[in-house]
Design a protein around this motif. Structure first.
Motif, short mmCIF file in Angstrom:
data_model
loop_
_atom_site.label_atom_id
_atom_site.label_comp_id
_atom_site.label_asym_id
_atom_site.label_seq_id
_atom_site.Cartn_x
_atom_site.Cartn_y
_atom_site.Cartn_z
N VAL A 1 -28.26 36.95 98.84
CA VAL A 1 -26.87 36.85 99.30
C VAL A 1 -25.97 37.73 98.47
N ASP A 2 -26.25 37.84 97.18
CA ASP A 2 -25.47 38.71 96.30
C ASP A 2 -25.57 40.17 96.75
N LYS B 1 -26.43 41.32 99.74
CA LYS B 1 -25.82 41.49 101.06
C LYS B 1 -24.30 41.39 101.03
N SER B 2 -23.76 40.87 99.94
CA SER B 2 -22.31 40.71 99.84
C SER B 2 -21.62 41.89 99.18
N VAL C 1 -15.97 38.55 100.68
CA VAL C 1 -16.50 37.20 100.83
C VAL C 1 -15.56 36.22 100.13
N VAL D 1 -18.91 31.46 99.54
CA VAL D 1 -20.08 32.33 99.43
C VAL D 1 -20.34 32.68 97.98
N ILE E 1 -23.75 31.99 95.73
CA ILE E 1 -24.47 33.01 94.97
C ILE E 1 -24.71 32.53 93.54
#
Length: 345
Positions: free
Chosen positions: A209-210, A212-213, A218, A222, A226
Motif C-alpha cells: 500500500v505504501d 501504491k500510494s 491519500v 490509508v 500503512i
C-alpha cells in the motif's frame, strides 16, 4: 509524559516543506529525564512515584546479548557469499529495539531471557530482512542503512534479495529449533504471530500500500493502515511473542498487544517527523526520502506540531496498558515506549 523541547534550529542541510517549515531537530528530552522515569502508581491515581532506571545501560546490555546470540545462531558457512551478505546487514549494529521489547515483555510476565532469546533474535532477523528489501532499487532505492552502504550496494541486487529470503526462512527455523523452556503450543503461537506480522496482513501488505500510494493523495485512514502494517505489526509481534514464551495468559497478552500497537504506530509517526527534521548523518540513512518521492506522511497531513502530539498521545495510551504490573517489572517497557516516542534517529 516528558515535555518536548520545541523551536530548536534545524541543521543547515534541512529542506523545509510547507508542513515542516520550522523543523525541530531537538525532538529531545533532557539527560536527567532519560535517567529518571515517572512511573504511574498501581492504583491509577494521579500521584507519581519515581524510579531510577539506566535506560542507556539497559539497552547497551541487551544489544550485546542479542548481538552475541545472533552471531552464534548464524555462523559463516557455505555458500560463503550468501552468509556474508546475511551477516553484513544482521550484525551491522542498530538499536535492537524489537528484541529488547521481546525480552522485556517476557521478563515482565515472569519468563526468562534464555527462553525468549530465540524469539528476540527472530524479530531482529525479520526486521533486517525487511530493511534489505526496503532499500532495493525497486523499492526505496536507498544507498545507506545504519550508516553503512546498503546490502545491494555491497553484494549486488541479486544477492541482497536472496539474503533477505534466507533471513526470513531462518527466523522461523530458529524459533522452532532453539526455543527451550516453554510449551510446543506456545512456540506454535509465536510462529503464527510472526507469520502474520510479516505477511500480507503485516509488513508486506503495508509495504504494498505504501508503494501504491506514492505520488497519490491519500488520507489519514490509508496512512494509518500503512504504518500499522508496515511498521507496527512487527513491533506488536515482538511484544506479544515475548509475553507468549514468558507464559502470559490471554488477557495479559491482549493488554500487551494494545500497548504494542500504540508504540508501533508512534514509531512510524516519529520516523515521518525525523525524515523531515534530521540529516542523513543523524539518521544513518538518507534523510528527506519521503519528500523526494512525494510520499504521504503525518507531517504532510497534520503538520509537524500535531504529528508530535499524535506520537505523544499514542505513547501515553500505550503506557496505560501497563497498569496493574509491578513498577519494577514494567519499567523497561515504559522506558522503551518513551524512547520510541522521543528518539532522534
Amino acid at each position: 509524559m516528558w515535555a518536548l523541547k520545541r523551536g530548536a534550529t534545524c541543521c543547515p542541510s534541512q529542506r523545509p516543506t510547507p508542513s515542516c517549515s520550522r523543523p525541530a531537530a531537538a525532538w529531545r528530552v533532557s539527560r536527567s529525564s532519560c535517567r529518571t522515569l515517572a512511573i504511574a502508581t498501581a492504583d491509577g491515581a494521579a500521584k507519581q512515584s519515581t524510579a531510577s532506571f539506566d535506560f542507556k545501560g539497559y539497552m547497551k546490555q541487551r544489544a550485546v546479548m542479542v548481538n552475541e546470540a545472533l552471531d552464534k545462531a548464524l555462523p559463516r558457512r557455505h555458500p560463503e557469499v550468501l552468509l556474508d551478505s546475511m551477516r553484513y546487514s544482521l550484525l551491522a549494529g542498530g538499536k535492537r529495539v524489537r528484541p529488547a521489547l521481546t525480552l522485556a515483555a517476557c521478563e515482565m510476565v515472569g519468563g526468562s531471557i534464555e527462553t525468549a532469546m530465540p524469539t528476540a533474535c527472530a524479530m531482529e532477523v525479520v526486521h533486517t530482512m525487511s530493511l534489505i528489501h526496503d532499500d532495493l532499487p525497486s523499492m526505496d532505492n536507498d544507498d545507506f542503512r545504519r550508516g553503512n552502504p546498503t546490502n545491494h550496494k555491497v553484494y549486488g541486487e541479486d544477492m541482497a534479495i536472496l539474503a533477505g529470503d534466507a533471513l526470513l526462512s531462518f527466523a522461523f527455523e530458529h524459533v522452532a529449533r532453539a526455543t527451550k523452556g516453554t510449551s510446543p503450543e506456545r512456540v506454535l503461537r509465536v510462529i503464527l504471530e510472526l507469520g502474520r506480522a510479516v505477511g500480507a496482513d503485516g509488513l508486506t501488505g503495508g509495504q504494498v500500500v505504501d508503494i501504491k500510494s506514492e505520488n497519490e493523495e491519500v488520507g489519514l485512514e490509508v496512512l494509518q493502515f500503512i504504518h500499522e502494517h508496515k511498521t507496527a505489526a512487527l513491533l506488536e509481534a515482538s511484544v506479544v511473542c515475548g509475553a507468549l514464551v514468558g507464559g502470559a495468559d490471554d488477557v495479559t497478552v491482549e493488554k500487551l498487544r494494545k500497548y504494542a500497537r500504540n508504540i508501533g504506530l508512534a514509531f512510524q509517526v516519529v520516523d515521518d517527523i525525523l525524515d523531515c527534521t534530521q540529516t542523513t548523518e543523524m539518521l544513518g540513512k538518507t534523510a528527506g526520502k519521503d519528500l523526494d518521492v512525494n510520499k504521504t506522511t503525518y507531517p504532510k497531513l497534520l503538520g509537524l506540531e500535531k504529528s508530535k502530539q499524535t506520537a505523544e498521545d499514542l505513547i501515553s495510551e500505550a503506557i496505560q496498558q501497563l497498569d496493574g504490573f509491578a513498577p519494577e517489572k514494567r519499567v523497561p517497557l515504559v522506558a522503551l515506549a518513551k524512547y520510541i516516542g522521543y528518539r532522534e534517529n
